[in-house]
Every structure is written in C-alpha cells, then in structure tokens.
Design a protein around this motif. Structure first.
Motif, mmCIF file in Angstrom:
data_model
loop_
_atom_site.group_PDB
_atom_site.id
_atom_site.type_symbol
_atom_site.label_atom_id
_atom_site.label_comp_id
_atom_site.label_asym_id
_atom_site.label_seq_id
_atom_site.Cartn_x
_atom_site.Cartn_y
_atom_site.Cartn_z
ATOM 1 N N TYR A 222 -22.368 18.066 14.431
ATOM 2 C CA TYR A 222 -22.975 18.747 15.279
ATOM 3 C C TYR A 222 -23.388 17.914 16.693
ATOM 4 N N PRO A 223 -23.969 16.716 16.599
ATOM 5 C CA PRO A 223 -24.339 15.582 17.511
ATOM 6 C C PRO A 223 -23.302 15.625 18.394
ATOM 7 N N ARG A 224 -22.121 15.320 17.953
ATOM 8 C CA ARG A 224 -20.858 14.834 18.273
ATOM 9 C C ARG A 224 -20.176 16.041 19.314
ATOM 10 N N LEU A 225 -20.237 17.073 18.568
ATOM 11 C CA LEU A 225 -20.021 18.477 19.244
ATOM 12 C C LEU A 225 -20.818 18.502 20.571
ATOM 13 N N LEU A 226 -22.118 18.695 20.474
ATOM 14 C CA LEU A 226 -22.871 18.592 21.672
ATOM 15 C C LEU A 226 -22.609 17.708 22.644
ATOM 16 N N ARG A 227 -22.331 16.405 22.429
ATOM 17 C CA ARG A 227 -21.902 15.323 23.470
ATOM 18 C C ARG A 227 -20.485 15.881 24.072
ATOM 19 N N LEU A 228 -19.750 16.626 23.322
ATOM 20 C CA LEU A 228 -18.437 16.923 23.766
ATOM 21 C C LEU A 228 -18.796 17.957 24.878
ATOM 22 N N LEU A 229 -19.578 18.819 24.601
ATOM 23 C CA LEU A 229 -19.979 19.941 25.547
ATOM 24 C C LEU A 229 -20.733 19.570 26.606
ATOM 25 N N MET A 230 -21.518 18.501 26.601
ATOM 26 C CA MET A 230 -22.637 18.118 27.455
ATOM 27 C C MET A 230 -21.974 17.111 28.604
ATOM 28 N N ASP A 231 -21.120 16.206 28.023
ATOM 29 C CA ASP A 231 -20.886 15.126 28.831
ATOM 30 C C ASP A 231 -19.057 15.114 29.086
ATOM 31 N N ARG A 232 -18.899 15.332 30.204
ATOM 32 C CA ARG A 232 -17.288 15.714 30.599
ATOM 33 C C ARG A 232 -16.662 14.269 30.377
ATOM 34 N N VAL B 173 -27.871 24.264 25.484
ATOM 35 C CA VAL B 173 -27.787 23.584 24.102
ATOM 36 C C VAL B 173 -28.790 24.360 23.437
ATOM 37 N N ALA B 174 -30.084 24.491 23.975
ATOM 38 C CA ALA B 174 -31.173 25.236 23.482
ATOM 39 C C ALA B 174 -30.774 26.687 22.774
ATOM 40 N N ILE B 175 -30.192 27.314 23.790
ATOM 41 C CA ILE B 175 -29.339 28.739 23.513
ATOM 42 C C ILE B 175 -28.572 28.741 22.368
ATOM 43 N N VAL B 176 -27.603 27.943 22.547
ATOM 44 C CA VAL B 176 -26.523 28.146 21.307
ATOM 45 C C VAL B 176 -26.888 27.293 20.147
ATOM 46 N N THR B 177 -27.941 26.709 19.956
ATOM 47 C CA THR B 177 -28.224 26.042 18.825
ATOM 48 C C THR B 177 -29.393 26.811 18.063
ATOM 49 N N ARG B 178 -30.433 27.408 18.964
ATOM 50 C CA ARG B 178 -31.539 27.923 18.890
ATOM 51 C C ARG B 178 -31.908 29.449 18.977
ATOM 52 N N ALA B 179 -32.022 29.667 20.262
ATOM 53 C CA ALA B 179 -32.539 30.808 20.790
ATOM 54 C C ALA B 179 -31.586 31.946 20.380
ATOM 55 N N ALA B 180 -29.940 31.796 20.604
ATOM 56 C CA ALA B 180 -29.273 32.735 20.645
ATOM 57 C C ALA B 180 -29.221 32.851 18.874
ATOM 58 N N PRO B 181 -28.897 31.966 17.985
ATOM 59 C CA PRO B 181 -28.828 32.160 16.615
ATOM 60 C C PRO B 181 -29.785 33.102 16.099
ATOM 61 N N ALA B 182 -31.002 32.655 16.486
ATOM 62 C CA ALA B 182 -32.424 33.343 15.942
ATOM 63 C C ALA B 182 -32.209 34.751 16.413
ATOM 64 N N ARG B 183 -31.815 35.110 17.742
ATOM 65 C CA ARG B 183 -31.940 36.538 18.270
ATOM 66 C C ARG B 183 -30.544 37.091 17.685
ATOM 67 N N LEU B 184 -29.698 36.601 17.593
ATOM 68 C CA LEU B 184 -28.486 37.333 16.799
ATOM 69 C C LEU B 184 -28.805 37.596 15.300
ATOM 70 N N LEU B 185 -29.737 36.708 14.738
ATOM 71 C CA LEU B 185 -30.063 37.225 13.236
ATOM 72 C C LEU B 185 -31.244 38.053 13.208
ATOM 73 N N GLY B 186 -31.854 38.328 14.431
ATOM 74 C CA GLY B 186 -32.902 39.151 14.525
ATOM 75 C C GLY B 186 -34.311 38.424 13.777
ATOM 76 N N LEU B 187 -34.344 37.125 13.948
ATOM 77 C CA LEU B 187 -35.258 36.524 13.705
ATOM 78 C C LEU B 187 -36.417 36.106 14.764
ATOM 79 N N ALA C 172 -14.585 21.608 33.906
ATOM 80 C CA ALA C 172 -15.703 20.771 34.576
ATOM 81 C C ALA C 172 -17.198 21.180 33.692
ATOM 82 N N ARG C 173 -17.229 22.215 33.171
ATOM 83 C CA ARG C 173 -18.191 22.552 32.768
ATOM 84 C C ARG C 173 -19.056 21.558 31.773
ATOM 85 N N GLU C 174 -20.366 21.259 32.116
ATOM 86 C CA GLU C 174 -21.133 20.738 31.032
ATOM 87 C C GLU C 174 -22.514 21.414 30.806
ATOM 88 N N TYR C 175 -22.492 21.354 29.324
ATOM 89 C CA TYR C 175 -23.622 22.269 28.887
ATOM 90 C C TYR C 175 -25.028 21.514 29.334
#
Lengths: 522, 353, 270
Positions: free
Chosen positions: A370-380, A413-427, A405-408
C-alpha cells in the motif's frame, strides 16, 4: 479511572469533517474522541506530524479456510502472513480495521477462529451468497422475500458484517458443468439467471438496511472483454446500491480469448454516471502475490496459465475456491496493462469517496505494498519512472500514455484509505476524528519519499491505546469483531433445513456461529 | 476425582503446574507433542505455551501425514467437503474404506476398490483390483500416464495389471464426478514418501477432463484442527521450532520421532496424545528417559508431572471434520476436570511469571 | 594466518544451529568476532566460542574439527571460500550454498546441500536423506553447482534438481532424482525403487542395478557423446566413474506420467 490522551499540534486530515491539514489537537478518552480534556491530561506531541484516522481495508483476504490453505501451500515463500502477523503488519501501516471479503457460510466458524486470534485491528467479513443452494432454491420458488430472509439468516448465522456475491450463478454453473453463463442465461438445470441473483440480493441487502451494500465480484474476472459484463451488471442493478470489488480486474477490452486491454476510461465514466456504485480498485503491484478466490474458474485459469501448484476446493451447497501462487512482472504485457488499468481508475476517479484503495490482498499483491501504491498516486515523477520500466505494449491505449498529471493530496489519500471505506461500510465511528469516533489514529512523519512516510507511521493508536511506534508494536491489544444484525423471518429456517436434509452433510445448527465463538481468544 | 500428580504423588493442580513450568523452563530444548485428541481451544493454547517456551512443536501427523504434507506443498490439492460426494458417479477406494455415508452403495455410484497387499477397500465394492505393495506406485504412475493419453510399454510394465489400470484411468477421465479415497494417515509399514504425491497428481490429471477430487481419511479426533491452528498461528502445519528468528518449519527435522531418536530434546510436554501409538519403539524408549509433563484424562506412567484434564469426548470446544469444516463439539456429558485449554493457559501464566 | 580452525571443545547436549559458520563471513572477522557469533543451542542463543576453540581470523579457509554431528547448518548459504569438516557433519550442511568449496571428510547427514545454488560440495563418506534436495514447497531443488559423494546416498537424492551435477560413487536410496526439472544425476551403484519418478527433463545416469518405473520407455542402446564429456569433467574433479568409463547405455525416456522429456541412461558392459 479513565484513560486520556491529547494529541497536540499535529496537521489533521479528517475529510469527513472537511479538515485538510489544519493544526488541531485530538482529545481521546476511554477509546473515543472527545471534545475536550482537562488541562492535566497526558499529551502526545504531534508537532510536525500528519494525523489521520486509522485506515480501513474494505477488501482483503485475511481469515478463513482458503487463506489458511494458501498459507500451507507456500512454506517456501510465505506471501500470506500468519494471523498474528496479519494484525501486527496492518497495524504497523496505520490500518486499524480490516474486512475479509469472502467467507462461505460453512467456513464462518473457521474464519471467526482466525479472527479471534488476530490481534490489534477491528475486523469482520462478508459472507458469500449467490452460488449456494439456499439462495438458488429461494429464487426458484420465486420469492424475493425469501431471498431477503435467507440473506438475513446467513448474516446472522455466520456473524458476518455484509454479503459478498462472487460471479453470481457462475460459480454454481462452473461447478456443475464448467459453465460460464451470461447475465440472462439460465443456470444448468434451473430457471434462475445471474441477473436475477444479482438484483434479488442487491434488493435484499437494501431491504435489510445492511450497513454495507452488496459487495460484488462481477462475472468474467480477468477475461478479455469483461468490461462489457461489468457495464451490463451496473445497468442491471438499475440504480440500486452496490460495491464492486477489485474493479481493475473487470475493466478489460479485447476479443474474448485474446489478450486483454484496458477499458478503464469507460468504467471511470460509468462510475461518474452512477452515484449508486462504489468500488475498490484491486490494484496490481509487481512482485509476489497469491491468488485466492471463491471464483473457482479463475483458479483453474491461473493454474493453466502458470503451471504452478493449485488448491481447488468445492464446498457442499455453496461454491468453492481456488488458490494459485502468482507473480506480477513489469515486463509481462498483461501484468503491465493490469497495473496501468488500476492506476488509470485511481487517477481518473470521478469521486474519491466512491473509489477506494485495495490490492485485493494478496491477489494483486500484499497489503504491505500500500505505501508504494500511495507513492504512485501522489508523486508523478516517481510514477513516470515506474511507467518507463513496464512493458510498453501493456500501456497502449491507456490514459497513462496521455501523461496523467494528477497527484493525490494527503486529503485525498485520507479519503480513499479512511473516510470513504468507512462511509461505504456504514461505520459511523471509523474513518474520522470527530467527537464520538473510535480513537484509531495514525501519525506520520512527512517525508519526501511518500512510500517511506506511509510504511512506518510514527505512532499508531487503536481505541486510544498507543499500540505501535516507529515500526514496532508497543502493546498488543485486541480489537472487536464487527457484525451486522439484520432481522429475518425464522420461518426461513424450515426451508433451509429442507435444503440441508436433501443434500447436505450437516444440520442447520451446525451453520450457526455462537456468540461465544467471537471475541479475543485470550 | 482423579488428581494431578508430581512424581507419582497426588498434587493440587496449581502446585503441579508450577513444577511443570519449572521443569520445562529448565530444559534446553523442550518438545510440545500431540494436539491430536484436543479441541481447537487446547491446540491454540498449546501453541502459546510452545511459543513462550521456545519449544519445538509437533504432532503425530509429522510421521503419518508426511507424504500428504509434501504433496500439498508441491502440487496443491483437489478437495471437496464431504457433502459434495453425493454428486459422485465413481468412487475409487485406494487401499482403504471411507468415512462418508455419501460414498456408501447407492444407485448411480460405481465403487472400485484397489487393494494393496493386505490393505483392502470396502468388501462390497463393485469392482476390485489387487496390487502387490511394490506395484502400488508403479500403478499410480501408469494410471496417470493413461489419463494423459500416453502408452505404457509392456516390457516396462512387468506384472502390472495394465488392462485393468487402463480401464480404470478411462473411467476416471470420463466420469461426471469422481472421488478417490485414500488413507492419509497410514500405519508405519504403509508410509511412502511419494504415494500422496502420485495420488494428487493423478487426480489433478483426471480433473482436466472430468471432475475428480481426492479424499484423505484421517485418524484421531482433531488432526485437521491441529494443522489448521498451527498454520494460522505459525505458518506451518506441524514440526515447528520457535527459534530466535520466529517459527521455523522442519518437516522431518523437527519431527518428534527423529528428535527423540537423536536425543535432541530434553523435556517433553504431551497434550492430547498417546505417544506410544505414534512413535517407534526406539523413540518411545527415549521418551521414557526424558522428563515429561503429560496432560490427559488417564494418568501417564513415569511422567514427572501429570496434569489431570477432561477427556476429549467430555470437552466442549471446536473441532475440524476430516474434510476441513470447523464444527462445534458439544459433549453429551461434562467433566469435573478442567479442560486441556484451561490447564495450558495456567501453564502459560506460570511460564510467564 | 591463512586458515580459521574451529575445534569443538564442548559437545552440545541438543542440536546446535550454527549457520554462522561460513568461510565468506569469516574472511572479514577477527578471531574474537568469530567467537562471538551467535549459535542456537536449543532455545538458548550462545556464542560460537562457547562450543568451539577458534584459532585464526580474516581468512576464508575454514576447518572444523571434532564430533560435529549435532551441529547443523555448517556452511549454509556460503557464497565463497573453503570449508572443510574434518569428520562427519550434522544436518543441513551447505544448505543453500551458492559458491565456494565445502568438503565433509566423514559422513553427511540429512538435507546436506539442500537447495544448493552453486559451488562445489564433496562428501568423502556417505550422505543421508535428501542430499541436494528441495526445500518444502519449493518447485526447485538444487539449481547449480557440483556435488560429489564417494559413498552412498539416502532417499530422494537430487529431488526437483533444476541445474547442476550430482555424482554418487555408491548406491542411492528410493526415489533418486524425483521430480527432476533438469540437470544431471550420476549414480555408480544401484538405485532404489522409484528412481526418476515424475522426471520432467534432465538425465539420470545409472551405473548399477535399477528397477525401472513402468512409465519410462526404452529408446535405444548407445554411448552418448555428452556422457564422455561429463565423465571427463567428473574425473577432473576427482570423481572415479569406474566401469562406466567403457560400455554402453540403454536410454529410457520418461517419466510419461509427467512431462516425460527426461531420460534414464542405464549402463551396460557390452
């Protein structure tokens, strides 16, 4: 005496409350976030640190029969960690809640045994339905109410958090006659079609108000041309809530039987057009993986492809599973396309609240990537370096070729790893740091190398306890098992009992996991 | 009520546990052995004790199931839960019976018994094929060659019943659903390093053309629980050493049989096992010379410490059926004795203090 | 000093795990540092010097003396230098070695040379089970190097052999060369039952008695040119091929239960 802690001076990312890097104190009392604490409460200095809620993995494979078969299958490689290591390694990445995406009814007791031994994280699973005799028999009888009650019973009996549907009807057809039915093809010897299974279970999950909608692994995983199946599936659901698992594996173009290409752009557009649909990406990461799936056809396909060892198992009255060790290689054209397609989905994502992170651990790679994936998203710049390494043909026609060109941002990142999964799960209490939230917190030291930053949080708190620090477990606590408790009409048990009496080897009671069978073993 | 003992003298449980902890702690290389007739709860408690001790942890499967472990690790498996066998049109009993009512005689099920030496299958099989022990592996290979569409030279086939094997292979690749049943915990004289591998490979080959599964019969109350619990807690199904760098797997190397024969353990904790039933005479003799802590419902002669527990049959808990399905075990009568899990938890506490 | 000499001073009471004994590692270490290397005696981690007198330093020539049959993993993973065990060695000696020379002057125990990747391994006495075999679950056993045993070997020699040469002066136990993927196994003496089971590719040269599996098929009698090249190379390394220096070979292809592209070359005097 209550346990208190004030995390002071950190840069807080809490997308649910639209907090984007503001300097805030987080006050914790008895495992929850509170509004304020007395001035003498102990403090944790977070000055200069990034503060996020604990991360939530919406789709992983961490417990149950097929995961354990995979562990046994690979003593030489150990891609799939033991249960104690699963809890520890997730925690060391700042993940504090994990869901296993596929546990059969008959494997529920086993899955809970492993979850009982899984330290630190909160955990749960989705119970598999849609290729089982219980649902198929209910559909034959023609009643959607019956399906709703089967679902309610199944979630309660297995103490699951949600429902997972894998290759609806296709699993049953594959087992019966290696069939691969289209959406409107009747299953062998039945009047039921995949479309009917899909829609009935989606409707049932909604009718029962399950906190997480139907979690769907679409048909034709991994096959060229399956993007059409995925688009048809979205259309078939007619606006009902659905979560599409590991979307990347379902966005392929190309001729059936030929080499798959990426149609991620079209799926991205479909996601934009359908607010009822969410997904996790199922990113492929180069390196070792272990494929494990309730989609037994996929297991056979991968075995034929690799010639590697293979566990292929059938489960009475339900589907089965396949486990095949795998390796994704940069210089393999299909792997490169899969890698690219996942990145396309994430970089073209119309709404980070509806497309969240996963590698479908350990199918697309392990959660440790996951950390490597985040770097791929955040660091063009880093991403472009990696793009230059992979098989160029695999990138043909992908949006990566357009130089996305998009960089997260940290906020995204806080959305796709935290806020969104929690919301989708109804947590309600996860994925944010507002008052009342579970005090699951990860604190990171900023680093120019974002992979480094996300690999080793400075601190991790679970339910307010400081469980990890600088890559080491400080205290091994025990999380909760999360379950949903939908209602069902007990009359359904008579029908289920009839199915079992006719064709099972166990009684209905054997399927029911007791209240004393969950919770920490020690 | 049976009492725990220390050096043969009755003792309170706590006092006996304290002596046991001291004895195990004093050892350089303790062995925790058994877990066969134990609930999952006791098995995971035994793993915790072994981990805390830095012990070697092993079960009787390291000897009886060794070939199956090897086959699984090399090839994988083609499995089914036993309720699936109701689909079977063909059952091949490879030198053994069956524990599944689904494979009892019924219309639509052809039952073939392959008898190897004195290891015979069900008496009421429809067809029988007799092999000498030294023909067994050659026969499995010939079957697989036939299933692959290869021929076998008469010159090399020797006395093998080639035509019968060719016909059996044809049935296996053309049936709608077949089950090959084998003995997955064979007695010492029947153990072979490559039989399970050859059976697995045969079933895999047939499965390319039809649908065939392998069913291995297990012995003991909860052998499948033991390998599952050990796997999810350590990564390995048996023969695990908790060394300085974590659990390490040593099939053969960390197996009770050879460890005892070589004198490489100097204290033993027995849980859920009657060791003499699983060890050679030499290994059993060595076991008698090593300080021993034994849990059980029956006092063990010569154990330095005996910790009285409920019998498996009188212990509530979870167990795995032979086909890998976890079930709840609810005893008809309960016991006044503490369970193995309870006693092991106390032992773990004593070791920690 | 050109050699490091380890002399067993105190016999271990249970197996001693000593993978730290590696000539390539000793090359950069002082005598004191070598003596401080950790070994596991049962559940205790102790210093190598507790069990061995260490003489010499900064050398990649190592000699181990004394009864080390209970000392495991000597030379495991070594990548260069020379290690001589003056007597018989314990289990897993030279496991995973990828370079250098390892000589056991007595007998070698189970799993010697397991998963060997390169270098030269010589056993003057006999070797027990799984000589140059495969680690659990691994699709490959030995993947390179040369291994010689003057005496006999136990069961499953060369299992899943992928590359390299194993030569045995005496006999071999059951399932010699099981599931070989490639490479060459030479056995001067008799082979036990099941030789070549699951052979995919590769060659087994059998000098003595052998009961062939039914899934091997006779092809021809000849003396392949590469056998003489192979034997010449073995002789250069001091391995005596004996009577196989002359005569012919019956070639059997197999194992047809598996891929079947391997061969067993069975020696015949005529």
């Amino acid at each position: 005496m209550s346990e208190r802690l004030r995390i002071t001076g950190g840069r807080v990312y809490d997308p649910r409350h639209a907090i984007d890097g503001a300097i805030r104190d987080i006050c914790i009392e008895d495992g929850r976030v509170v509004a304020a604490l007395p001035g003498d409460a102990p403090t944790l200095d977070a000055a200069g640190l990034v503060v996020m809620p604990g991360a939530v993995d919406i789709h992983s494979h961490v417990a149950g029969p097929k995961v354990n078969l995979a562990r046994r299958l690979e003593p030489e490689r150990r891609t799939v960690p033991t249960v104690p290591d699963t809890g520890r390694l997730y925690t060391l990445l700042g993940y504090t809640t994990v869901f296993d995406a596929a546990v059969p009814l008959l494997g529920a007791r086993h899955a809970h045994l492993e979850l009982q031994d899984t330290p630190l994280v909160d955990k749960g699973f989705y119970v598999l339905l849609g290729n089982d005799e219980f649902v198929l028999a209910a559909l034959e009888d023609g009643s959607d109410d019956a399906v709703r009650d089967v679902l309610g019973w199944a979630v309660r009996a297995s103490r699951a958090y949600g429902v997972k549907v894998v290759n609806p009807g296709g699993g049953a057809a594959w087992k019966a006659a290696r069939g691969t039915p289209g959406l409107d093809d009747a299953l062998p010897g039945r009047r039921v079609t995949p479309r009917r299974i899909l829609t009935a279970l989606a409707r049932a999950a909604d009718a029962l108000a399950l906190p997480h909608p139907m979690h769907l692994h679409c048909s034709n995983l991994g096959l060229a041309g399956n993007a059409t199946t995925t688009l048809d599936t979205i259309a078939a659901l007619e606006g009902r809530r659905v979560h599409l698992a590991h979307l990347q594996f379902h966005v392929y173009g190309g001729e059936p039987g030929g080499r798959p290409t990426s149609r991620a752009r079209e799926l991205s557009a479909a996601l934009a057009a359908h607010a009822n649909v969410s997904a996790d990406v199922g990113q492929v990461m180069f390196g070792p993986a272990t494929t494990m799936t309730a989609d037994a056809r996929v297991g056979e396909m991968l075995h034929d492809l690799t010639g590697r060892k293979w566990v292929d198992a059938d489960l009475e009255l339900e589907g089965g599973c396949g486990v095949v060790p795998y390796e994704y290689r940069e210089r393999n054209v299909v792997h490169a396309m899969q890698w690219a397609a996942g990145l396309e989905l994430l970089l073209l994502s119309p709404d980070p609240w509806r497309l969240v992170l996963s590698t479908d651990h350990p199918n697309g790679g392990t959660f440790l990537s996951y950390p490597r994936l985040l770097r791929l998203l955040m660091d063009r710049a880093y991403r472009d370096e990696q793009i230059a390494r992979v098989h160029p043909q695999g990138l043909e026609g992908t949006a990566l070729r357009d130089g996305l060109a998009r960089e997260y941002s940290l906020y995204e990142v806080a959305i796709v790893t935290r806020a969104a999964p929690a919301r989708l799960l109804g947590l309600e209490h996860k994925g944010h740091l507002g008052v009342g939230a579970d005090a699951d917190v990860a604190l990171y030291a900023p680093d120019a190398n974002l992979e480094t930053m996300f690999t080793t949080p400075r601190h991790v708190l679970k339910a307010g306890r400081r469980v990890a620090e600088d890559g080491a477990i400080r205290e091994e606590t025990w999380g909760r098992t999360l379950q949903a408790t939908p209602p069902f009409d007990p009359a359904v048990e008579r029908a289920l009992g009839r199915v079992l009496a006719e064709a099972g080897s166990l009684s209905l009671e054997d399927y029911v996991v007791g209240a004393d069978e969950i919770g920490a073993a020690r | 009520m049976r009492r725990s003992t220390v050096d043969g003298q009755p003792s309170e449980l706590d006092a006996a546990v304290a002596v046991a902890a001291g004895l195990l702690r004093a050892a350089r290389q303790p062995l925790v052995y058994g877990l066969l007739d134990s609930t999952v709860e006791a098995q995971r408690a035994a793993v915790a004790v072994a981990r805390r001790l830095g012990a070697i942890l092993d079960t009787p499967a390291s000897a009886s199931h060794a070939g199956s472990f090897r086959a699984f690790e090399r090839l994988g498996a083609a499995l089914a839960s036993r309720g699936e066998y109701r689909h079977a049109e063909l059952a091949v009993f490879w030198a053994c019976g069956s524990d599944a009512s689904e494979l009892a005689p019924r219309p639509g099920l052809a039952r073939v018994s392959v008898d190897v030496g004195s290891a015979r299958g069900p008496a009421d099989a429809d067809t029988r094929l007799a092999l000498e022990p030294d023909q067994e592996i050659p026969a499995l290979l010939a079957l697989r060659a036939f299933a692959r569409g290869r021929r076998v030279d008469a010159a090399q086939a020797g006395s093998l019943p080639v035509e019968a094997l060719r016909s059996l292979a044809r049935r296996l690749v053309s049936c709608g659903y077949g089950v090959v049943v084998c003995d997955a915990d064979p007695a010492p004289a029947r153990r072979d390093a490559c039989r399970a591998d050859a059976l697995t490979a045969l079933v895999r080959e047939c499965h390319r053309k039809s649908r065939v599964r392998l069913s291995g019969l297990r012995r003991g109350s909860n052998p499948v629980g033991a390998e599952n619990v050990l796997t999810w807690l350590t990564g390995f199904p048996a023969s695990v050493r908790f060394g300085a760098d974590g659990p390490r797997y040593g099939p053969g190397e960390f197996a009770a049989e050879t460890l005892l024969q070589r004198g490489d353990v100097d204290a033993v904790l027995l849980v859920g096992v009657e060791p003499e039933a699983h060890l050679s005479n030499e290994a059993a003799a060595q076991l008698a010379r090593v300080p021993c802590v034994a849990l059980g419902a029956v006092e063990r002669e010569g154990a330095r410490v005996f910790l009285a527990t409920s019998a498996f049959g009188a212990t509530a808990g979870r167990v795995f059926r032979g086909d890998g399905v976890a079930l709840r075990h609810a005893p008809p009568q309960s016991s006044d004795h503490p369970s193995e899990a309870t006693v092991l938890a106390r032992l773990a506490e004593a070791l920690a203090s | 000093m050109s050699e490091v000499r380890l002399t067993l001073r105190q016999a271990p009471s249970v197996a001693l795990e000593a993978p730290c004994v590696r000539p390539d590692a000793f090359a950069t270490l002082s005598e004191a540092a070598i003596a401080r290397l950790p070994v596991e005696h049962g559940r205790e981690v102790v210093a190598l010097g507790e069990f061995f007198d260490v003489r010499g330093e900064h050398a990649d020539q190592v000699r181990v003396e004394g009864d080390v049959r209970r000392v495991k993993r000597l030379g495991a993973g070594m990548i260069g230098g020379s290690l001589i065990v003056a007597g018989s060695a314990g289990r897993h000696t030279g496991a995973g070695m990828s370079g250098g020379s390892l000589v056991v002057e007595g007998d070698a125990d189970d799993w010697t040379g397991l998963g060997m990747r390169g270098g030269r391994l010589v056993v003057h006495g006999n070797a027990a089970a799984a000589f140059c075999g495969a680690a659990p679950g691994s699709s490959r056993g030995m993947t390179g190097g040369l291994a010689f045993v003057r005496g006999s070997v136990g069961v499953r020699v060369g299992e899943r052999l992928r590359r390299g040469v194993i030569a045995v002066g005496g006999s071999a136990g059951a399932y010699a060369g099981a599931h070989m993927v490639a490479g060459t196994l030479v056995v001067r003496g008799a082979l036990g039952p099941g030789a070549g089971i699951g052979l995919k590719r590769g060659s087994i040269v059998a000098g003595g008695a052998l009961e062939l599996l039914p899934t091997f098929r006779y092809a021809c009698r000849y003396r392949p040119g590469y056998v003489d090249l192979l034997f010449a190379s073995l002789e250069r390394h001091g391995f005596d091929v004996g009577a196989m220096a002359a005569g012919a070979f019956d070639r059997f292809g197999g194992d047809h239960a598996d891929l079947g592209r391997g061969e067993i070359l069975k020696w015949t005097a005529s």
